[in-house]
Enzyme design. Structure first.
Site, PDB file in Angstrom:
ATOM      1  N   HIS A 372       0.813  -1.220   0.000  1.00  0.00           N
ATOM      2  CA  HIS A 372       0.000   0.000   0.000  1.00  0.00           C
ATOM      3  C   HIS A 372       0.845   1.270   0.000  1.00  0.00           C
ATOM      4  CE1 HIS A 372      -3.728   2.000  -0.001  1.00  0.00           C
ATOM      5  NE2 HIS A 372      -4.412   1.112   0.686  1.00  0.00           N
ATOM      6  N   ASP A 376      -2.127   2.102  -4.638  1.00  0.00           N
ATOM      7  CA  ASP A 376      -3.406   2.293  -3.958  1.00  0.00           C
ATOM      8  C   ASP A 376      -4.464   1.386  -4.579  1.00  0.00           C
ATOM      9  OD1 ASP A 376      -4.331   3.537  -6.328  1.00  0.00           O
ATOM     10  OD2 ASP A 376      -3.748   5.519  -5.598  1.00  0.00           O
TER      11      ASP A 376
END
Length: 396
Positions: A372, A376
């Site tokens: 992450h 995204d």
């Protein structure tokens, strides 16, 4: 002219390598291309070839030493030639001892960097474990290492940080762990505990993929002597899709996000008691037939324990396929410093809507694991959408 033997960089972000064994003794003649030594990295134990002809001399590292990448650990000299002098480190204290003979050339900066002793002359600890101990506040003077000769390993630090004792076996005799198995355990533990994973699954109709394989199979078998697999087609599809989504073909570093120009696909391969990842370089620009040949050769070398440094270096994305074991779906752990890994399940008939009615189609589940910090949710979803299009419409 003397040729230096240095600790090679076998993968991205590698700082050190562990010398597993010398396959030649000091004083032995060596031919260019002969296997000279074995080196352990975070991914595998690999064999390193000699860069030229000569006699092995001036060895400064022994099995078990952890050496900085680029440091000279030996020389290949010609008959009657004296190897350039190097500084030899003391394993217990880290001190360098000058080993020059009178009249020898000035010392170079090539020096082995083995595991160093813990404070007070206790058990040895690897640089990686020392860094982990500092990060997690673990007192290494209280630890008993599980490595060879009591060496403190990264696993010992992680176990101590989590409150468990790696030395407690509840009265049972622990099974021995191979070097590759221990590396895999350390690597996956580090990734799972430090990389923020998230997962994006996608069910796909694999009918077009299977049809494309059947169509290509006879011609490639005749021209290249290899049978194309679903994995080969997936490598081609994933690589070409990655070329359109550079953030998925990137890495997280201390300085920021690094995007890679080449798309180098690693395939997770099972070996005895472990998994290794072997690389198909520039897969986005490689024909399916050549991907199939490379995949077959890598699998054969992996099973024989003869992977070369170039076979495991430079991966930017990994595919792990458990479909041949009839696994429907699973999630995979990212291989740092890569930003993602794709887990591939089996192709199996399922009842799904077809033109508004129940129908049976060959379906497969892909699960994308993402870092992450680099990727995204929207970027991951766009990648999976385009990958689904490539797999369900391979003619495009």
């Amino acid at each position: 002219m003397a040729i230096s033997v240095v600790m090679p960089a076998l993968e991205m972000a590698q700082e050190t390598g562990k010398l597993v064994s010398w396959l030649k003794k000091e004083g032995d003649p060596v031919r260019k291309g002969e296997i000279l030594l074995e080196v352990e990295t975070d991914k595998a134990v690999v064999e390193v070839e000699a860069a030229g002809d000569g006699i092995l001399a001036g060895v400064t590292a022994k099995p078990g030493d952890v050496v900085q990448v680029g440091r000279t650990i030996a020389w290949l000299v010609q008959p009657g030639e004296t190897p350039p002098a190097t500084a030899s480190p003391d394993v217990a204290t880290g001190r360098r001892t000058d080993t020059r003979s009178a009249g020898a050339s000035a010392p170079t900066d090539s020096v082995a960097a083995p595991t160093v002793g813990s404070p007070g002359g206790g058990a040895r600890i690897s640089p990686k474990a020392r860094r982990l101990a500092q990060e997690k506040g673990v007192d290494i003077s209280r630890l008993k290492g599980s490595g060879s000769g009591g060496e403190i390993l990264a696993d010992d630090i992680l176990a101590a940080a989590s409150g468990s004792d790696p030395g407690v076996h509840w009265g049972l005799t622990p099974s021995p762990v191979t070097s590759i198995g221990r590396l895999m355990a350390e690597r996956t533990t580090q990734s799972w505990t430090t990389v923020p994973h998230f997962f994006v699954p996608r069910d796909l109709d694999a009918g077009a993929l299977s049809a494309a394989r059947e169509r290509m199979l006879p011609a490639i078998d005749r021209s290249h002597g290899v049978k194309v697999t679903h994995t080969d087609l997936l490598v081609a599809s994933v690589a070409r899709t990655l070329a359109k989504h550079p953030r998925l073909n990137a890495s997280w570093t201390a300085e920021g996000i690094v995007s890679h120009e080449d798309v180098n696909i690693a395939l997770a391969m099972a070996v005895e008691n472990a998994v290794v990842t072997a690389v198909i370089p520039r897969a986005d620009r490689t024909a399916v037939a050549d991907i199939a040949v490379r995949r077959r050769d890598l699998a054969e070398r992996a099973r024989a324990g003869r992977l070369q440094p170039a076979d495991i270096a430079g991966a930017t994305f990994t595919i792990s396929n458990l479909g041949m074991f009839e696994v429907d779906a699973f999630t995979a752990i990212i291989v740092p410093p890569q930003a993602a890994i794709l887990a591939v399940g089996a192709i199996a008939d399922r009842v799904v809507p077809v033109d508004g009615k129940p129908g049976v189609r060959p379906m497969m589940t892909l699960t994308l694991s993402c870092d992450h910090r680099v990727v995204d949710g929207a970027r991951a979803a766009e990648f999976m959408r385009d990958l689904a299009t490539a797999i369900t419409s391979p003619q495009l």
